[in-house]
Scaffold this motif. Structure first.
Motif, PDB file in Angstrom:
ATOM      1  N   TRP A  83       0.831  -1.206   0.000  1.00  0.00           N
ATOM      2  CA  TRP A  83       0.000   0.000   0.000  1.00  0.00           C
ATOM      3  C   TRP A  83       0.870   1.262   0.000  1.00  0.00           C
ATOM      4  CZ3 TRP A  83      -5.389   0.382  -0.120  1.00  0.00           C
ATOM      5  CH2 TRP A  83      -5.926   1.666   0.108  1.00  0.00           C
ATOM      6  N   THR A  84       1.820   1.331   0.918  1.00  0.00           N
ATOM      7  CA  THR A  84       2.652   2.532   1.007  1.00  0.00           C
ATOM      8  C   THR A  84       3.684   2.608  -0.118  1.00  0.00           C
ATOM      9  OG1 THR A  84       4.013   1.325   2.624  1.00  0.00           O
ATOM     10  CG2 THR A  84       2.423   2.924   3.481  1.00  0.00           C
ATOM     11  N   ALA A  85       4.295   1.479  -0.467  1.00  0.00           N
ATOM     12  CA  ALA A  85       5.324   1.492  -1.516  1.00  0.00           C
ATOM     13  C   ALA A  85       4.737   1.920  -2.856  1.00  0.00           C
ATOM     14  CB  ALA A  85       5.970   0.116  -1.640  1.00  0.00           C
ATOM     15  N   THR A  86       3.560   1.407  -3.197  1.00  0.00           N
ATOM     16  CA  THR A  86       3.010   1.717  -4.521  1.00  0.00           C
ATOM     17  C   THR A  86       2.393   3.106  -4.576  1.00  0.00           C
ATOM     18  OG1 THR A  86       0.932   0.548  -4.016  1.00  0.00           O
ATOM     19  CG2 THR A  86       2.669  -0.712  -5.144  1.00  0.00           C
ATOM     20  N   ARG A  87       1.961   3.644  -3.440  1.00  0.00           N
ATOM     21  CA  ARG A  87       1.546   5.055  -3.413  1.00  0.00           C
ATOM     22  C   ARG A  87       2.772   5.945  -3.633  1.00  0.00           C
ATOM     23  NH1 ARG A  87      -3.556   6.341  -0.752  1.00  0.00           N
ATOM     24  NH2 ARG A  87      -2.679   8.114   0.352  1.00  0.00           N
ATOM     25  N   ALA A  88       3.872   5.608  -2.964  1.00  0.00           N
ATOM     26  CA  ALA A  88       5.108   6.368  -3.168  1.00  0.00           C
ATOM     27  C   ALA A  88       5.543   6.286  -4.629  1.00  0.00           C
ATOM     28  CB  ALA A  88       6.199   5.838  -2.248  1.00  0.00           C
ATOM     29  N   ALA A  89       5.422   5.094  -5.211  1.00  0.00           N
ATOM     30  CA  ALA A  89       5.770   4.923  -6.621  1.00  0.00           C
ATOM     31  C   ALA A  89       4.929   5.844  -7.490  1.00  0.00           C
ATOM     32  CB  ALA A  89       5.573   3.464  -7.035  1.00  0.00           C
ATOM     33  N   ALA A  90       3.612   5.818  -7.285  1.00  0.00           N
ATOM     34  CA  ALA A  90       2.711   6.650  -8.089  1.00  0.00           C
ATOM     35  C   ALA A  90       3.055   8.135  -7.958  1.00  0.00           C
ATOM     36  CB  ALA A  90       1.265   6.394  -7.679  1.00  0.00           C
ATOM     37  N   ALA A  91       3.391   8.555  -6.748  1.00  0.00           N
ATOM     38  CA  ALA A  91       3.740   9.962  -6.521  1.00  0.00           C
ATOM     39  C   ALA A  91       5.037  10.345  -7.214  1.00  0.00           C
ATOM     40  CB  ALA A  91       3.851  10.234  -5.025  1.00  0.00           C
ATOM     41  N   GLY A  92       5.836   9.335  -7.579  1.00  0.00           N
ATOM     42  CA  GLY A  92       7.094   9.589  -8.261  1.00  0.00           C
ATOM     43  C   GLY A  92       7.048   9.309  -9.752  1.00  0.00           C
ATOM     44  N   GLY A  93       5.855   9.092 -10.306  1.00  0.00           N
ATOM     45  CA  GLY A  93       5.751   8.828 -11.740  1.00  0.00           C
ATOM     46  C   GLY A  93       6.098   7.412 -12.135  1.00  0.00           C
ATOM     47  N   VAL A  94       6.227   6.522 -11.145  1.00  0.00           N
ATOM     48  CA  VAL A  94       6.520   5.107 -11.403  1.00  0.00           C
ATOM     49  C   VAL A  94       5.193   4.383 -11.598  1.00  0.00           C
ATOM     50  CG1 VAL A  94       7.569   2.998 -10.496  1.00  0.00           C
ATOM     51  CG2 VAL A  94       8.629   5.222 -10.019  1.00  0.00           C
ATOM     52  N   THR A  95       5.007   3.772 -12.756  1.00  0.00           N
ATOM     53  CA  THR A  95       3.747   3.092 -13.054  1.00  0.00           C
ATOM     54  C   THR A  95       3.853   1.574 -12.951  1.00  0.00           C
ATOM     55  OG1 THR A  95       4.308   3.284 -15.398  1.00  0.00           O
ATOM     56  CG2 THR A  95       2.819   4.941 -14.479  1.00  0.00           C
ATOM     57  N   THR A  96       5.080   1.044 -12.914  1.00  0.00           N
ATOM     58  CA  THR A  96       5.312  -0.397 -12.726  1.00  0.00           C
ATOM     59  C   THR A  96       6.486  -0.586 -11.795  1.00  0.00           C
ATOM     60  OG1 THR A  96       4.527  -0.936 -14.963  1.00  0.00           O
ATOM     61  CG2 THR A  96       5.902  -2.574 -13.858  1.00  0.00           C
ATOM     62  N   ILE A  97       6.322  -1.446 -10.800  1.00  0.00           N
ATOM     63  CA  ILE A  97       7.452  -1.877  -9.980  1.00  0.00           C
ATOM     64  C   ILE A  97       7.629  -3.381 -10.136  1.00  0.00           C
ATOM     65  CG2 ILE A  97       7.138  -0.026  -8.282  1.00  0.00           C
ATOM     66  CD1 ILE A  97       6.093  -2.250  -6.328  1.00  0.00           C
ATOM     67  N   VAL A  98       8.854  -3.842  -9.931  1.00  0.00           N
ATOM     68  CA  VAL A  98       9.117  -5.279  -9.856  1.00  0.00           C
ATOM     69  C   VAL A  98       9.701  -5.537  -8.476  1.00  0.00           C
ATOM     70  CG1 VAL A  98      10.076  -7.282 -11.013  1.00  0.00           C
ATOM     71  CG2 VAL A  98       9.651  -5.198 -12.329  1.00  0.00           C
ATOM     72  N   ASP A  99       8.991  -6.366  -7.717  1.00  0.00           N
ATOM     73  CA  ASP A  99       9.308  -6.605  -6.315  1.00  0.00           C
ATOM     74  C   ASP A  99      10.395  -7.662  -6.151  1.00  0.00           C
ATOM     75  OD1 ASP A  99       8.716  -6.581  -3.360  1.00  0.00           O
ATOM     76  OD2 ASP A  99       8.125  -8.633  -3.820  1.00  0.00           O
ATOM     77  N   MET A 100      11.376  -7.348  -5.323  1.00  0.00           N
ATOM     78  CA  MET A 100      12.479  -8.282  -5.073  1.00  0.00           C
ATOM     79  C   MET A 100      12.042  -9.432  -4.160  1.00  0.00           C
ATOM     80  SD  MET A 100      15.333  -7.950  -6.590  1.00  0.00           S
ATOM     81  CE  MET A 100      15.920  -6.851  -7.882  1.00  0.00           C
ATOM     82  N   PRO A 101      12.693 -10.602  -4.290  1.00  0.00           N
ATOM     83  CA  PRO A 101      12.199 -11.800  -3.601  1.00  0.00           C
ATOM     84  C   PRO A 101      12.577 -11.898  -2.138  1.00  0.00           C
ATOM     85  CG  PRO A 101      14.137 -12.358  -4.892  1.00  0.00           C
ATOM     86  CD  PRO A 101      13.817 -10.920  -5.205  1.00  0.00           C
ATOM     87  N   LEU A 102      13.454 -11.004  -1.647  1.00  0.00           N
ATOM     88  CA  LEU A 102      13.896 -11.143  -0.258  1.00  0.00           C
ATOM     89  C   LEU A 102      13.449  -9.962   0.582  1.00  0.00           C
ATOM     90  CD1 LEU A 102      17.647 -10.223   0.177  1.00  0.00           C
ATOM     91  CD2 LEU A 102      16.461  -9.898  -1.991  1.00  0.00           C
ATOM     92  N   ASN A 103      13.623 -10.134   1.875  1.00  0.00           N
ATOM     93  CA  ASN A 103      13.189  -9.243   2.955  1.00  0.00           C
ATOM     94  C   ASN A 103      11.722  -9.434   3.302  1.00  0.00           C
ATOM     95  OD1 ASN A 103      15.793  -8.360   2.795  1.00  0.00           O
ATOM     96  ND2 ASN A 103      15.325  -6.333   1.990  1.00  0.00           N
ATOM     97  N   SER A 104      10.969 -10.159   2.475  1.00  0.00           N
ATOM     98  CA  SER A 104       9.652 -10.613   2.907  1.00  0.00           C
ATOM     99  C   SER A 104       9.813 -11.984   3.554  1.00  0.00           C
ATOM    100  CB  SER A 104       8.688 -10.697   1.719  1.00  0.00           C
ATOM    101  OG  SER A 104       9.196 -11.559   0.722  1.00  0.00           O
ATOM    102  N   ILE A 105       8.849 -12.351   4.377  1.00  0.00           N
ATOM    103  CA  ILE A 105       8.838 -13.675   5.007  1.00  0.00           C
ATOM    104  C   ILE A 105       7.478 -14.311   4.701  1.00  0.00           C
ATOM    105  CG2 ILE A 105       9.061 -14.987   7.148  1.00  0.00           C
ATOM    106  CD1 ILE A 105      10.559 -12.599   8.343  1.00  0.00           C
ATOM    107  N   PRO A 106       7.430 -15.353   3.874  1.00  0.00           N
ATOM    108  CA  PRO A 106       8.575 -16.057   3.301  1.00  0.00           C
ATOM    109  C   PRO A 106       9.142 -15.318   2.092  1.00  0.00           C
ATOM    110  CG  PRO A 106       6.546 -17.051   2.503  1.00  0.00           C
ATOM    111  CD  PRO A 106       6.138 -15.989   3.485  1.00  0.00           C
TER     112      PRO A 106
END
Length: 461
Positions: A83-106
């Motif tokens: 929710w927060t990451a993609t709002r920040a993305a939108a506010a920065g003109g980023v329309t697509t993100i690709v999420d990295m596989p680590l730092n989430s659990i699992p």
């Protein structure tokens, strides 16, 4: 026109199409770019059969594709979440993100874990979101099922990742993974640092940035990239070096490419914007891995970008809770290594690039087109052409602003860029024809979709 609205057309006196900038009307139908009508006269709303969002002199260009973002949900959503990451993305003109596989659990290292990740992201994304899988010891039989399910590719570490759930791979693991990836068209991303013997500095001050910098010297990247280039040439599997910080391996990378290695490389906004000489003692918000190096090295990175030896620029947005940055002690050796910048990548890049002779078409090339190509989304993302998704950033390249805490939409407001005066302010962001952000306001509901690439063919879920 309010955020959340469907946009039928956008008119501007400055529309970036390919390498040309001029007045045009961008007509949108069913979330796609239908046509681009050049010129300001005659291109009326009536002609296009639609209501027009007239943005005057603001620049219209493809939405940014940031292919290196750590969202950390599920499991570490206290660090950041969709929710927060993609709002920040939108506010920065980023329309697509690709999420990295680590730092989430699992971590995203199995098919089941990928499903957990997508469920966690469901209904929370304000921009479109794709997913990297991970390569860790022993998960080689999960790679093809994850490709089938739609991951954009895979990431591995050649050194401790910083989290126990995502162990780094050995040379044997790499050969096994490469065998699985041959012929799939997928790509393997490398955190390219290797442990090398170092002289210990027992009296070094942990608050001094040079103490940390000396603990991650250029040779760690050089030796890792030597391994990557050998593998890439041998297996002819697409390989990609993430967050290159050192200019020293560039010669090695070029030689491998000339020998036929399908190898690409990225650098980040922090390596291009920040330098070791200007990092104060105890300012652990500047810590990242590999480290920010000196100003002379930074200029070599800019030269490599200009010469085409570096392919793209990404955020490597890697937040954590403020306590993990150890600002209370200022201990660089103990602080979490990661920088938050997802929202400000466009402005950071343009602030520095515009001073070095880069042009607005260069911005689209390094932040949109090349990043979309890496994750095989370039037939729908990253370019302003008919048939592509109507993903647009509307921004003012001349407008300057001071980065203040109140304007930050990341979960945590800790960033090394606080107080900087940046050039290039985002006015609005459109994702597949829907206005998701406009001057500080967001669409009432998240409108992003999951981007999946089963068997190398893009589809949406």
């Amino acid at each position: 026109m309010e955020p959340g609205s469907m946009v039928s057309a956008v008119r501007s006196r400055r529309v970036l199409c390919g390498t040309e900038i001029g007045p045009a009307l961008v007509v949108i139908r069913e979330g796609k770019v239908h046509s681009i009508l050049p010129g300001s006269s005659g291109s009326t709303g009536d002609d296009a059969g639609c209501e027009v969002l007239d943005v005057g002199d603001s620049l219209v260009m493809p939405g940014i594709v940031d292919c290196h973002v750590h969202v950390n949900e599920p499991g570490r959503s206290s660090w950041e979440g969709f929710w927060t990451a993609t709002r920040a993305a939108a506010a920065g003109g980023v329309t697509t993100i690709v999420d990295m596989p680590l730092n989430s659990i699992p971590p995203t290292t199995t098919l089941d874990n990928l499903q957990d990740k997508m469920e966690a992201a469901s209904g929370k994304c304000f921009v479109d979101t794709a997913f990297w899988g991970g390569v860790i010891p022993g998960n080689q039989l999960e790679l093809k099922p994850m490709i089938q399910a739609g991951v954009a590719g895979f990431k591995c570490f050649l050194i401790h990742s910083g989290v126990e759930e995502f162990p780094h791979v050995t040379d044997k693991d790499l050969h096994t993974a490469m065998e699985q990836l041959q012929g799939t068209g997928s790509v393997l991303l490398f955190h390219a640092e290797r442990d090398v013997p170092l002289l210990s500095e027992e009296d070094a001050d942990p608050k001094d940035y040079s103490t940390f910098l000396n603990s991650r010297p250029d040779v760690m990247e050089l030796e890792a990239i030597r391994t990557v280039t050998d593998l890439c040439l041998h297996y002819q599997v697409r390989c990609h070096i993430v967050h290159l910080s050192s200019a020293q391996p560039l010669e090695l990378i070029q030689a491998a490419r000339q020998a036929g290695a399908p190898l690409t490389v990225e650098t980040t906004h922090h390596y291009l914007s920040l330098s070791a000489e200007h990092i104060p003692a105890g300012a652990t918000q500047f810590k990242c891995c590999p480290p920010i190096r000196g100003a002379a090295n930074q200029e070599k990175l800019w030269s490599a970008l200009k010469d085409g030896h570096i392919d793209m620029v990404v955020s490597d947005h890697s937040p954590c809770t403020p306590d993990l940055k150890r600002l209370d002690t200022g201990d660089f050796t103990q602080a979490w290594g990661g920088i938050s910048s997802l929202q400000f990548g466009l402005s950071l890049f343009w602030t520095s690039a515009s001073k070095r002779g880069f042009t607005l078409p260069d911005v689209a090339r390094f932040l949109c087109q090349s990043t979309a190509r890496l994750c095989r989304l370039d037939n729908q993302k990253g370019s302003l052409v008919p048939g592509h998704d109507a993903d647009l950033v509307i921004w003012d390249p001349e407008k300057e602003f001071e980065l203040k805490e109140a304007s930050i939409h990341h979960k945590h407001k800790l960033t090394p860029y606080m107080g900087l005066r940046l050039r290039g302010e985002v006015c609005a962001t459109i994702v597949r024809g829907r206005l998701v952000y406009k001057r500080g306001s967001f669409s009432p509901l998240p409108l992003g979709k999951h981007l999946l690439l089963p068997q190398g063919k893009e589809s949406l879920t």
